[in-house]
Design a protein around this motif. Structure first.
Motif, PDB file in Angstrom:
ATOM      1  N   UNK A 161       0.929  -1.241  -0.011  1.00 36.23           N
ATOM      2  CA  UNK A 161       0.139   0.042  -0.013  1.00 36.23           C
ATOM      3  C   UNK A 161       0.889   1.250  -0.058  1.00 36.23           C
ATOM      4  N   UNK A 162       2.146   1.248   0.797  1.00 35.83           N
ATOM      5  CA  UNK A 162       2.926   2.602   0.989  1.00 35.83           C
ATOM      6  C   UNK A 162       3.379   2.556  -0.437  1.00 35.83           C
ATOM      7  N   UNK A 163       3.774   1.679  -1.048  1.00 33.22           N
ATOM      8  CA  UNK A 163       4.580   1.591  -2.419  1.00 33.22           C
ATOM      9  C   UNK A 163       3.588   2.354  -3.217  1.00 33.22           C
ATOM     10  N   UNK A 164       2.413   1.836  -3.274  1.00 35.92           N
ATOM     11  CA  UNK A 164       1.555   2.309  -4.303  1.00 35.92           C
ATOM     12  C   UNK A 164       0.994   3.922  -3.932  1.00 35.92           C
ATOM     13  N   UNK A 165       1.196   4.209  -2.819  1.00 32.95           N
ATOM     14  CA  UNK A 165       0.906   5.482  -2.377  1.00 32.95           C
ATOM     15  C   UNK A 165       2.013   6.599  -3.077  1.00 32.95           C
ATOM     16  N   UNK A 166       3.094   6.200  -2.970  1.00 30.34           N
ATOM     17  CA  UNK A 166       4.149   7.043  -3.413  1.00 30.34           C
ATOM     18  C   UNK A 166       4.346   7.474  -4.719  1.00 30.34           C
ATOM     19  N   UNK A 167       3.768   6.821  -5.940  1.00 35.12           N
ATOM     20  CA  UNK A 167       3.823   7.297  -7.198  1.00 35.12           C
ATOM     21  C   UNK A 167       2.573   6.802  -8.153  1.00 35.12           C
ATOM     22  N   UNK A 168       2.816   6.980  -9.262  1.00 36.24           N
ATOM     23  CA  UNK A 168       1.994   6.509 -10.466  1.00 36.24           C
ATOM     24  C   UNK A 168       1.342   5.274 -10.393  1.00 36.24           C
ATOM     25  N   UNK A 169       0.175   4.911 -10.955  1.00 33.36           N
ATOM     26  CA  UNK A 169      -0.286   3.407 -10.813  1.00 33.36           C
ATOM     27  C   UNK A 169       0.674   2.479 -11.342  1.00 33.36           C
ATOM     28  N   UNK A 172       2.696 -10.481  -3.305  1.00 34.44           N
ATOM     29  CA  UNK A 172       2.450  -9.175  -4.010  1.00 34.44           C
ATOM     30  C   UNK A 172       0.676  -9.273  -4.659  1.00 34.44           C
ATOM     31  N   UNK A 173       0.604 -10.250  -5.196  1.00 36.59           N
ATOM     32  CA  UNK A 173      -0.869 -10.896  -5.762  1.00 36.59           C
ATOM     33  C   UNK A 173      -1.745 -10.650  -4.660  1.00 36.59           C
ATOM     34  N   UNK A 174      -1.697 -11.385  -3.741  1.00 36.03           N
ATOM     35  CA  UNK A 174      -2.465 -11.555  -2.605  1.00 36.03           C
ATOM     36  C   UNK A 174      -2.723 -10.028  -1.988  1.00 36.03           C
ATOM     37  N   UNK A 175      -1.637  -9.063  -1.773  1.00 32.79           N
ATOM     38  CA  UNK A 175      -1.857  -7.845  -1.170  1.00 32.79           C
ATOM     39  C   UNK A 175      -2.840  -6.946  -2.093  1.00 32.79           C
ATOM     40  N   UNK A 176      -2.410  -7.202  -3.494  1.00 30.90           N
ATOM     41  CA  UNK A 176      -3.481  -6.381  -3.999  1.00 30.90           C
ATOM     42  C   UNK A 176      -4.764  -6.744  -4.111  1.00 30.90           C
ATOM     43  N   UNK A 177      -5.050  -8.309  -3.897  1.00 30.38           N
ATOM     44  CA  UNK A 177      -6.551  -8.461  -3.826  1.00 30.38           C
ATOM     45  C   UNK A 177      -7.285  -7.960  -2.586  1.00 30.38           C
ATOM     46  N   UNK A 178      -6.141  -8.172  -1.161  1.00 30.19           N
ATOM     47  CA  UNK A 178      -6.583  -7.756  -0.169  1.00 30.19           C
ATOM     48  C   UNK A 178      -6.992  -6.135  -0.336  1.00 30.19           C
ATOM     49  N   UNK A 179      -5.942  -5.375  -0.616  1.00 31.47           N
ATOM     50  CA  UNK A 179      -6.120  -3.842  -0.790  1.00 31.47           C
ATOM     51  C   UNK A 179      -7.538  -3.254  -1.469  1.00 31.47           C
ATOM     52  N   UNK A 180      -7.536  -4.325  -2.408  1.00 32.51           N
ATOM     53  CA  UNK A 180      -8.815  -4.089  -3.435  1.00 32.51           C
ATOM     54  C   UNK A 180     -10.186  -4.256  -2.608  1.00 32.51           C
ATOM     55  N   UNK A 181     -10.173  -5.553  -1.856  1.00 36.79           N
ATOM     56  CA  UNK A 181     -11.298  -5.614  -1.143  1.00 36.79           C
ATOM     57  C   UNK A 181     -11.379  -4.854   0.131  1.00 36.79           C
ATOM     58  N   UNK A 193      -7.428  -0.013 -12.776  1.00 41.80           N
ATOM     59  CA  UNK A 193      -7.674   0.735 -13.693  1.00 41.80           C
ATOM     60  C   UNK A 193      -8.122   0.083 -14.689  1.00 41.80           C
ATOM     61  N   UNK A 194      -8.928   0.449 -15.520  1.00 43.02           N
ATOM     62  CA  UNK A 194      -9.277  -0.005 -16.747  1.00 43.02           C
ATOM     63  C   UNK A 194      -8.512  -0.352 -17.828  1.00 43.02           C
ATOM     64  N   UNK A 195      -8.572  -1.199 -18.585  1.00 46.40           N
ATOM     65  CA  UNK A 195      -7.332  -1.409 -19.690  1.00 46.40           C
ATOM     66  C   UNK A 195      -6.269  -2.418 -19.311  1.00 46.40           C
ATOM     67  N   UNK A 196      -5.547  -2.591 -20.237  1.00 43.40           N
ATOM     68  CA  UNK A 196      -4.206  -3.601 -20.370  1.00 43.40           C
ATOM     69  C   UNK A 196      -3.211  -2.810 -20.479  1.00 43.40           C
ATOM     70  N   UNK A 197      -1.946  -3.454 -19.869  1.00 43.48           N
ATOM     71  CA  UNK A 197      -1.979  -4.184 -18.915  1.00 43.48           C
ATOM     72  C   UNK A 197      -2.437  -3.794 -17.532  1.00 43.48           C
ATOM     73  N   UNK A 198      -2.947  -4.775 -16.612  1.00 43.41           N
ATOM     74  CA  UNK A 198      -3.712  -4.119 -15.447  1.00 43.41           C
ATOM     75  C   UNK A 198      -2.847  -3.341 -14.680  1.00 43.41           C
ATOM     76  N   UNK A 199      -3.438  -2.194 -14.099  1.00 43.45           N
ATOM     77  CA  UNK A 199      -2.677  -1.625 -13.063  1.00 43.45           C
ATOM     78  C   UNK A 199      -3.592  -1.016 -12.095  1.00 43.45           C
ATOM     79  N   UNK A 200      -2.919  -0.732 -10.944  1.00 38.52           N
ATOM     80  CA  UNK A 200      -3.547  -0.349  -9.497  1.00 38.52           C
ATOM     81  C   UNK A 200      -3.160   0.777  -8.972  1.00 38.52           C
ATOM     82  N   UNK A 201      -4.017   1.731  -8.508  1.00 41.93           N
ATOM     83  CA  UNK A 201      -3.799   2.919  -7.969  1.00 41.93           C
ATOM     84  C   UNK A 201      -4.581   3.151  -6.595  1.00 41.93           C
ATOM     85  N   UNK A 202      -3.920   3.967  -5.781  1.00 37.12           N
ATOM     86  CA  UNK A 202      -4.656   4.115  -4.348  1.00 37.12           C
ATOM     87  C   UNK A 202      -5.892   5.081  -4.578  1.00 37.12           C
ATOM     88  N   UNK A 203      -6.876   4.850  -3.731  1.00 34.86           N
ATOM     89  CA  UNK A 203      -7.981   5.855  -3.460  1.00 34.86           C
ATOM     90  C   UNK A 203      -7.510   6.825  -2.390  1.00 34.86           C
TER      91      UNK A 203
END
Length: 328
Positions: free
Chosen positions: A15-23, A40-49, A56-66
């Protein structure tokens, strides 16, 4: 830090890594966070839950913080609701437990707690169960759990607005570090008084529970008695209040600087406080980390400045001059 909202250390790191920059893509998160790919895959799933990140929409899949201030606040409100529900359940279970104990007869009003670990845990539960006030007579030995957790008052009560009153025996004040601990507790709001001798060790939580040592050595508290609402608990409460009236307040000086500049130093004020509860020069030297001769010299100088012929008279004259006084 974020375990309170249900994140483990790996998820928090992601989460802290995602907070620091772009998706980021999943592979980029692995490289920047140092997590194993599956972690890391499990962390993304948990953070999204938990509503902390979005894919974000589109490919390749990217994640960003709310926005964290909103996302975390929602999770905290949900956790607070859960805590309130559990507290309500605990209250109902406690009432059910007490009703069942009363039905079993008088033997259920007293429970023997065996073993240092169990005594420490029980003592901590007594502290945390108090809603209005904890009272106690402080004396060694001190219960300590196997993980090093100590039974204490100020650390657990200050933030909850629970009143705390403790009596110490004068001999207890001579133990290394005791004065510093007492002064920290007073700074948290604890009220402290001193008797020439503490007759026993005791903890009382509201009018609901009392804990009294049963078997103890000078170093280890082996067993204790947990007393529930009963005539015995009432008697322990009356004993405490009687001793409280007889005991002398331990006062942290709050006089502030004197206008004439002729008042005592902060060390001298502490010495006056310790003189007032009857500590010897040797005990004062140990507690303040000073040499005996230094303390003796300062005591003599204080008596001379005050024109006092005794230590007791010095305390009276110091209070009269405004050198030393209790908190309002």
């Amino acid at each position: 830090m974020l375990e309170v909202i249900g994140l483990d250390s790996g998820q928090e790191a992601a989460y802290f890594v995602l907070l620091d920059g772009a998706p980021l893509r999943w592979e980029e998160l692995v490289g920047r966070s140092g997590l194993e790919p599956e972690a890391a895959r499990g962390a993304l799933t948990r953070l999204e839950e938990r509503g902390l990140v979005a894919r974000l929409a589109g490919q390749p899949a990217r994640w960003t913080t709310l926005p964290p201030e909103h996302a975390i606040e929602v999770l905290l409100l949900a956790r607070e609701r859960d805590i309130r529900r559990v507290r309500g359940l605990a209250q109902r279970l406690g009432e059910k437990h007490r009703a069942a104990r009363i039905g079993q007869g008088s033997a259920a009003l007293v429970e023997v707690i065996n073993g240092p670990e169990a005594v420490a845990r029980c003592g901590q539960q007594v502290f945390t169960s108090a809603a209005r006030e904890v009272r106690g007579i402080d004396a060694p030995p001190y219960a300590q759990a196997a993980d090093g957790t100590s039974v204490n008052s100020s650390a657990n009560l200050a933030s909850r607005g629970v009143r705390s009153r403790f009596i110490h025996g004068r001999e207890n004040l001579t133990l290394p570090g005791t004065i510093n601990r007492i002064e920290r507790d007073i700074a948290h709001g604890e009220e402290v008084r001193v008797l020439p001798r503490a007759p026993m060790k005791l903890i009382l939580a509201d009018d609901q529970a009392g804990l009294v040592p049963l078997v103890a050595t000078p170093e280890v508290l082996d067993s204790a008695i947990l007393v529930r609402p009963s005539s015995l608990l009432d008697a322990l409460s009356e004993l405490f209040e009687t001793l409280w009236q007889q005991a002398q307040p331990y006062i942290l000086d709050d006089a502030g600087p004197l206008p004439d500049g002729d008042g005592p130093t902060s060390d001298e004020r502490r010495i006056l406080s310790l003189l007032a509860v009857g500590l010897s020069d040797e005990a004062i030297a140990r507690q303040l980390g000073l040499g005996l001769r230094t303390v003796q010299r300062r005591v003599r100088a204080l008596l001379e400045r005050l024109g006092a012929s005794s230590r007791f008279q010095a305390g009276v004259l110091a209070a009269d001059r405004g050198w030393w006084r209790p908190r309002e």
